[in-house]
Design an enzyme around this catalytic site. Sequence first.
Site, PDB file in Angstrom:
ATOM      1  N   GLY A  35      58.772  18.351  -2.554  1.00 31.52           N
ATOM      2  CA  GLY A  35      59.400  18.142  -1.613  1.00 31.52           C
ATOM      3  C   GLY A  35      60.930  17.481  -2.032  1.00 31.52           C
ATOM      4  O   GLY A  35      61.907  17.948  -0.952  1.00 31.52           O
ATOM      5  N   GLU A  75      62.639  19.781  -3.214  1.00 32.69           N
ATOM      6  CA  GLU A  75      63.867  21.002  -2.507  1.00 32.69           C
ATOM      7  C   GLU A  75      64.884  20.070  -1.770  1.00 32.69           C
ATOM      8  O   GLU A  75      65.942  20.496  -1.196  1.00 32.69           O
ATOM      9  CB  GLU A  75      62.487  20.786  -1.822  1.00 32.69           C
ATOM     10  CG  GLU A  75      62.124  22.276  -2.050  1.00 32.69           C
ATOM     11  CD  GLU A  75      60.685  22.355  -1.543  1.00 32.69           C
ATOM     12  OE1 GLU A  75      59.299  21.392  -1.562  1.00 32.69           O
ATOM     13  OE2 GLU A  75      59.889  23.481  -1.264  1.00 32.69           O
ATOM     14  N   ALA A  86      56.482  15.523  -1.229  1.00 31.13           N
ATOM     15  CA  ALA A  86      55.664  15.141   0.492  1.00 31.13           C
ATOM     16  C   ALA A  86      54.689  14.394   0.050  1.00 31.13           C
ATOM     17  O   ALA A  86      53.880  14.648  -1.355  1.00 31.13           O
ATOM     18  CB  ALA A  86      55.251  16.605   1.638  1.00 31.13           C
TER      19      ALA A  86
HETATM   20  N1  DAK Z   1      52.436  11.682  -1.781  1.00 31.03           N
HETATM   21  C1  DAK Z   1      51.936  10.929  -1.732  1.00 31.03           C
HETATM   22  N2  DAK Z   1      51.493   9.688  -3.017  1.00 31.03           N
HETATM   23  C2  DAK Z   1      51.911   9.891  -4.310  1.00 31.03           C
HETATM   24  C3  DAK Z   1      53.067  11.046  -4.059  1.00 31.03           C
HETATM   25  C4  DAK Z   1      53.139  12.633  -3.370  1.00 31.03           C
HETATM   26  N3  DAK Z   1      53.873  13.433  -3.637  1.00 31.03           N
HETATM   27  N4  DAK Z   1      53.615  11.132  -5.507  1.00 31.03           N
HETATM   28  C5  DAK Z   1      53.094   9.924  -6.306  1.00 31.03           C
HETATM   29  N5  DAK Z   1      52.134   9.396  -4.910  1.00 31.03           N
HETATM   30  C6  DAK Z   1      51.740   7.623  -5.610  1.00 31.03           C
HETATM   31  C7  DAK Z   1      50.479   7.939  -5.889  1.00 31.03           C
HETATM   32  O1  DAK Z   1      49.233   8.651  -5.340  1.00 31.03           O
HETATM   33  C8  DAK Z   1      50.810   6.510  -6.850  1.00 31.03           C
HETATM   34  O2  DAK Z   1      50.048   5.283  -5.824  1.00 31.03           O
HETATM   35  P1  DAK Z   1      49.208   4.519  -5.739  1.00 31.03           P
HETATM   36  O3  DAK Z   1      47.767   5.298  -7.152  1.00 31.03           O
HETATM   37  O4  DAK Z   1      49.519   3.648  -6.190  1.00 31.03           O
HETATM   38  O5  DAK Z   1      48.763   3.949  -4.352  1.00 31.03           O
HETATM   39  C9  DAK Z   1      52.269   5.974  -6.723  1.00 31.03           C
HETATM   40  O6  DAK Z   1      52.393   6.952  -5.774  1.00 31.03           O
HETATM   41  C10 DAK Z   1      52.594   6.207  -7.815  1.00 31.03           C
HETATM   42  O7  DAK Z   1      52.215   7.120  -9.039  1.00 31.03           O
HETATM   43  P2  DAK Z   1      51.626   7.485  -9.994  1.00 31.03           P
HETATM   44  O8  DAK Z   1      50.996   6.110 -10.544  1.00 31.03           O
HETATM   45  O9  DAK Z   1      51.202   8.334  -9.876  1.00 31.03           O
HETATM   46  O10 DAK Z   1      52.799   7.582 -11.239  1.00 31.03           O
HETATM   47  P3  DAK Z   1      52.720   8.130 -12.610  1.00 31.03           P
HETATM   48  O11 DAK Z   1      54.547   7.524 -13.131  1.00 31.03           O
HETATM   49  O12 DAK Z   1      51.695   8.214 -13.299  1.00 31.03           O
HETATM   50  O13 DAK Z   1      53.585   9.893 -12.187  1.00 31.03           O
HETATM   51  C11 DAK Z   1      54.173  11.535 -10.620  1.00 31.03           C
HETATM   52  C12 DAK Z   1      54.309  10.054 -11.353  1.00 31.03           C
HETATM   53  C13 DAK Z   1      55.421  11.698  -9.874  1.00 31.03           C
HETATM   54  C14 DAK Z   1      54.221  12.439 -11.960  1.00 31.03           C
HETATM   55  C15 DAK Z   1      52.641  11.583 -10.378  1.00 31.03           C
HETATM   56  O14 DAK Z   1      52.425  10.657  -9.254  1.00 31.03           O
HETATM   57  C16 DAK Z   1      52.350  12.891  -9.338  1.00 31.03           C
HETATM   58  O15 DAK Z   1      52.702  13.698 -10.352  1.00 31.03           O
HETATM   59  N6  DAK Z   1      53.226  12.601  -7.921  1.00 31.03           N
HETATM   60  C17 DAK Z   1      52.640  13.394  -7.564  1.00 31.03           C
HETATM   61  C18 DAK Z   1      53.652  15.626  -7.146  1.00 31.03           C
HETATM   62  C19 DAK Z   1      53.509  16.498  -7.013  1.00 31.03           C
HETATM   63  O16 DAK Z   1      52.420  16.931  -6.814  1.00 31.03           O
HETATM   64  N7  DAK Z   1      54.765  16.556  -5.701  1.00 31.03           N
HETATM   65  C20 DAK Z   1      54.798  17.719  -5.350  1.00 31.03           C
HETATM   66  C21 DAK Z   1      53.666  17.497  -3.406  1.00 31.03           C
HETATM   67  S1  DAK Z   1      54.100  19.007  -2.531  1.00 31.03           S
HETATM   68  C22 DAK Z   1      57.501  21.778   4.053  1.00 31.03           C
HETATM   69  C23 DAK Z   1      58.399  20.541   3.643  1.00 31.03           C
HETATM   70  C24 DAK Z   1      57.767  20.000   2.201  1.00 31.03           C
HETATM   71  C25 DAK Z   1      56.737  20.838   1.617  1.00 31.03           C
HETATM   72  C26 DAK Z   1      56.006  21.330   1.657  1.00 31.03           C
HETATM   73  C27 DAK Z   1      56.054  21.958   2.821  1.00 31.03           C
HETATM   74  N8  DAK Z   1      57.472  22.431   4.962  1.00 31.03           N
HETATM   75  C28 DAK Z   1      58.903  21.971   6.039  1.00 31.03           C
HETATM   76  C29 DAK Z   1      57.264  23.405   6.172  1.00 31.03           C
HETATM   77  C30 DAK Z   1      56.468  19.196   0.000  1.00 31.03           C
HETATM   78  C31 DAK Z   1      55.556  19.696  -0.668  1.00 31.03           C
HETATM   79  C32 DAK Z   1      55.313  18.714  -1.012  1.00 31.03           C
HETATM   80  O17 DAK Z   1      55.937  17.988  -2.357  1.00 31.03           O
END
Ligand code: DAK
Length: 263
Positions: free
Chosen positions: A114, A117, A70
């Site tokens: 997400g 998921e 997300a």
């Molecule tokens: N959100 C926003 N931006 C994201 C992102 C994310 N989840 N993942 C990546 N990006 C963005 C980065 O900020 C970056 O943007 P700029 O800096 O270029 O503007 C761009 O995508 C490229 O990412 P990286 O530079 O970080 O790329 P790398 O190859 O170095 O790393 C990575 C890739 C996937 C390992 C890293 O980006 C990363 O760790 N991303 C976050 C992963 C994460 O934490 N995902 C979980 C998010 S929380 C619900 C439904 C759904 C959810 C909850 C509740 N309900 C129905 C109640 C879900 C929650 C989640 O998913």
Amino acid sequence: MSNEVLVTCELHGAGARRTMVLRLNRPKQLNALNSELMDQLGAALLAADGDAAVGCIVLTGSDKAFAAGADIAAMARKTCAEAMAEPFITRNWETIRQVRKPVIAAVAGFALGGGCELAMMCDFIIAADTAKFGQPEIKIGIIPGAGGTQRLPRAVGKSKAMDMVLTARMMDAAEAERAGLVSRVVAADKLMEEVLAAAEAINVLSPASVALAKACVNKSFQGGLDDGVDYERRVFHSLFATEDQKEGMAAFLEKRKPEWRLR
Ligand code: DAK
């Protein structure tokens, strides 16, 4: 609201029933899932489900990411009260569960949070050898919120699910296949060919028996799942009352390590 196309739709095949390929299209953000994208995805899924010319639906992303979760920027500053009162990312997250036709996830690159998921909400997952699955939410001060704590243990067993959810480590495609999270792993450059062949094998079958077979397999997973997901959602929302959620998400956006305050 922008007019950006965040989900593209392409019809493949030539028979009476064809395959609708829905592709997540926010490449710069690694297909991070925001409200607009989930609205477009929901509408495309329901349209394909209602179209008699469509047999199977394929959900895919880019070579680098199925979806990295997300959109953290969209939720970083939510308060607990807002998360509880608004249909905060619950409004349009589970449309995929209404679909009666088979939905195959074609996953290359990251399927995190997400994104993982969403892939698990599909009927089965075919992965490229580049795929990486994970539930890294714990690193940003939250927990999985779209069924991850319920569907991942059902897919890979409790021990591996705990390992993934608590350590936030990623699983590569080979491990995901061994664990039963994905049905098969194929070379990245053959992913769409293999997935479209699987879809075609289904498209020639009776649509009624396909829909009912899907419903029955899903039934085997339903016991207790709704309660579990409801419980998870309450817990997820309540984490927006903590300072650590604010810190975890702010640190990600500012590209620094979080300083946990333990409150
Ligand atoms: N959100 C926003 N931006 C994201 C992102 C994310 N989840 N993942 C990546 N990006 C963005 C980065 O900020 C970056 O943007 P700029 O800096 O270029 O503007 C761009 O995508 C490229 O990412 P990286 O530079 O970080 O790329 P790398 O190859 O170095 O790393 C990575 C890739 C996937 C390992 C890293 O980006 C990363 O760790 N991303 C976050 C992963 C994460 O934490 N995902 C979980 C998010 S929380 C619900 C439904 C759904 C959810 C909850 C509740 N309900 C129905 C109640 C879900 C929650 C989640 O998913």
